[in-house]
Design a protein around this motif. Structure first.
Motif, PDB file in Angstrom:
ATOM      1  N   ASP A  79      12.956  34.717 -28.299  1.00  0.00           N
ATOM      2  CA  ASP A  79      14.144  34.916 -27.461  1.00  0.00           C
ATOM      3  C   ASP A  79      15.447  34.787 -28.270  1.00  0.00           C
ATOM      4  OD1 ASP A  79      15.604  35.445 -25.222  1.00  0.00           O
ATOM      5  OD2 ASP A  79      15.361  33.456 -24.335  1.00  0.00           O
ATOM      6  N   HIS A  80      15.605  35.656 -29.259  1.00  0.00           N
ATOM      7  CA  HIS A  80      16.871  35.769 -29.994  1.00  0.00           C
ATOM      8  C   HIS A  80      17.250  34.527 -30.789  1.00  0.00           C
ATOM      9  CE1 HIS A  80      17.565  39.681 -28.281  1.00  0.00           C
ATOM     10  NE2 HIS A  80      17.134  39.193 -27.145  1.00  0.00           N
ATOM     11  N   GLU A  81      16.240  33.844 -31.348  1.00  0.00           N
ATOM     12  CA  GLU A  81      16.546  32.764 -32.288  1.00  0.00           C
ATOM     13  C   GLU A  81      16.897  33.334 -33.668  1.00  0.00           C
ATOM     14  OE1 GLU A  81      13.154  32.609 -31.060  1.00  0.00           O
ATOM     15  OE2 GLU A  81      13.400  31.206 -29.398  1.00  0.00           O
ATOM     16  N   SER A  82      16.574  34.593 -33.916  1.00  0.00           N
ATOM     17  CA  SER A  82      16.775  35.208 -35.236  1.00  0.00           C
ATOM     18  C   SER A  82      18.205  35.091 -35.728  1.00  0.00           C
ATOM     19  CB  SER A  82      16.445  36.695 -35.174  1.00  0.00           C
ATOM     20  OG  SER A  82      15.112  36.897 -35.481  1.00  0.00           O
ATOM     21  N   ILE A 102      18.918  42.398 -24.859  1.00  0.00           N
ATOM     22  CA  ILE A 102      20.205  42.081 -24.238  1.00  0.00           C
ATOM     23  C   ILE A 102      21.020  43.371 -24.263  1.00  0.00           C
ATOM     24  CG2 ILE A 102      22.189  40.530 -24.229  1.00  0.00           C
ATOM     25  CD1 ILE A 102      20.669  38.548 -25.898  1.00  0.00           C
TER      26      ILE A 102
END
Lengths: 325, 325
Positions: free
Chosen positions: A37-40, A116
């Motif tokens: 979930d967009h930790e990158s 997103i």
């Protein structure tokens, strides 16, 4: 209008352009690492937007395509227009507006990614003289749920559909309905159904069908699309292939994929292969087979856009001269 | 209300929180390569939003801060809230809304970068019970032009300013007006001027002043801010330092920067150092000096957010015990 008999060829009039895609042309910002979930930390910028991908693919497969879309007057808009130009696709119908170029941030994921959405320029697409001219000169018009999910683009699509019908163009519609992109507080499902009624060809996935009609068997889902008015329904079943029906004849296709590296853009690859084959005079049955072959070819590579050869090369590669299903 | 005599200390009542920043909390997506206009392929994700950076910095310098902001119910919103929590900043006033977390795409540039703005959740900030409680318990309230550039956040700021005045909080306002973020078809300049009239402390750059008042000498620009009603005007002049005036006394500050690696966030570093010093009981003159020292410290490192030590360590580092200007 064509009735899409599976062993018939669609006779297309002599027009300047084969396929006109109308709708989203945007930047996909995709994480370099797999994450939930967009930790990158790191992301990479790609050309994106399903109909624009279809136009780019079909051009590589050897047919003439045009893109009607709306981008911002910014670096991202310039990047997208340059990519179209480099591919030899005319950009007269790409409108520049005073809103940021639409962007989708995608986390690379081993399960289902959670994008997103940054809707900006894309849904400001207007109906203008360039778009009308392109419509009059095209044999196939294609769009997805993006432009109909918000006004003013929705009104533009309504006029596009009206004009396409008047000029005898084939209308392809991707009923990829998702509440996340839909204008808030509005019944997207009802509207998408009204658009299916006006389309000639639709290609829902099982998930699309479920979001529109609830859970049901593939055969019954297909019936619902046909009942609304679609003339050719291509229901894709992931690794289980697809079922196609024109209301009189129904056929199943097993997947041709032997190696699955990345599923991104596999649906767009199908559309481009199918359309290119229709344009090149193959029967509907043959065109479907060629579409699934192009999709299988794409699955062997990473990314939505891969370096496709001409349609005939893929036809040979998958041994499609002897056996058509 | 304080009149900001340069050699006076501001007597602050005993409240639970020192600084409340209200406004943008967002993701900065910054290109890894220097480029002129978003040709970059690779981008990196950072915590961003000027007031949120100020809160994070001031917290590191050793004072208590709170952030009131609005983020999306998505991976980016979660990332930002996590960063605040890890820094020990309360997140009761961070609202989650059904709109994508705001994003700014920035090309790293040796000249002036051209950001692409994706305004989403940030301007949906509402006035609620948590925000009001935080206001009643804070001594300094800070905001920039972002939340006033669009409704409904603008209406929230109007209520914040009203409440802050009623409760005797100091109002700091960054008049960083830019037409690119402003609601289309509206006179942002007039509105920003009306907000300067209500602020205690403003810190315009020369570019900000020019966008608001047209070109003029620094001394005359300062006069215009004072005439509107600001009580302390800090006009920054880039490498030439700053001029500060309270209408009675005017002083110049040379830059303390000895090494400039990256100017990103230098202004936010100043604000945080200045506020932290005011809170810790330094005079206005000393607080300004400490602000410029924190800014000079930040300039030695890359990124908007750097690993600041406590304010006193920076004070020692820049030899500020003997000489205060």
């Amino acid at each position: 209008m064509a009735h899409f008999g599976l062993d018939e060829r669609i006779m297309l009039p002599n027009r300047r352009n084969d396929i006109l895609t109308v709708g989203e042309l945007l930047v996909d910002m995709i994480s370099t690492d797999y994450d939930a979930d967009h930790e990158s930390f790191q992301y990479q910028k790609f050309f994106g937007g399903s109909p624009s991908n279809i136009a780019l693919n079909a051009r590589k497969l050897g047919v003439r395509t045009l893109v009607a879309a709306s981008v911002g007057e910014d670096g991202f808009g310039k990047f997208l227009i340059d990519r179209l130009r480099n591919a030899g696709i005319g950009t007269d119908c790409v409108q520049a507006v005073d809103v940021s170029t639409s962007l989708v941030v995608v986390n690379k994921s081993q399960s289902t990614p959670i994008p997103i959405f940054y809707r900006g320029a894309d849904y400001h697409l207007g109906y203008n003289a360039q778009l009308e001219e392109a419509l009059f000169n095209s044999n196939i018009v294609h769009f997805s749920c993006w432009p109909i999910s918000k006004v003013p683009a929705r009104h533009t699509i309504e006029r596009v559909v009206e004009s396409a019908k008047k000029h005898g163009a084939i209308i392809g519609f991707d009923p990829n309905y998702h509440p996340m992109i839909w204008q808030r507080g509005e019944d997207g499902v009802a509207y998408v159904k009204s658009m299916i009624a006006k389309a000639d060809i639709v290609k829902p996935s099982e998930d699309d069908a479920e979001r529109l009609f609830g859970q049901d068997t593939p055969a019954r889902q297909i019936e619902k699309f046909l009942k609304l008015g679609a003339k050719l329904v291509i229901l894709t079943l992931g690794k289980d292939g697809a079922i196609v029906s024109n209301g009189k004849e129904t056929i199943s296709f097993g997947t041709r994929a032997t190696e699955v590296v990345d599923t991104t853009g596999a649906g767009d690859a199908f559309w481009s292969g199918f359309y290119a084959a229709v344009v090149k005079g193959y029967t509907i049955r043959e065109s479907l087979s060629l579409g699934f072959a192009v999709s299988a070819y794409k699955l062997r590579f990473t990314g939505a856009i891969v370096d496709l050869p001409e349609l005939e090369a893929i036809k040979d590669m998958y041994g499609l001269q002897e056996e058509w299903i």
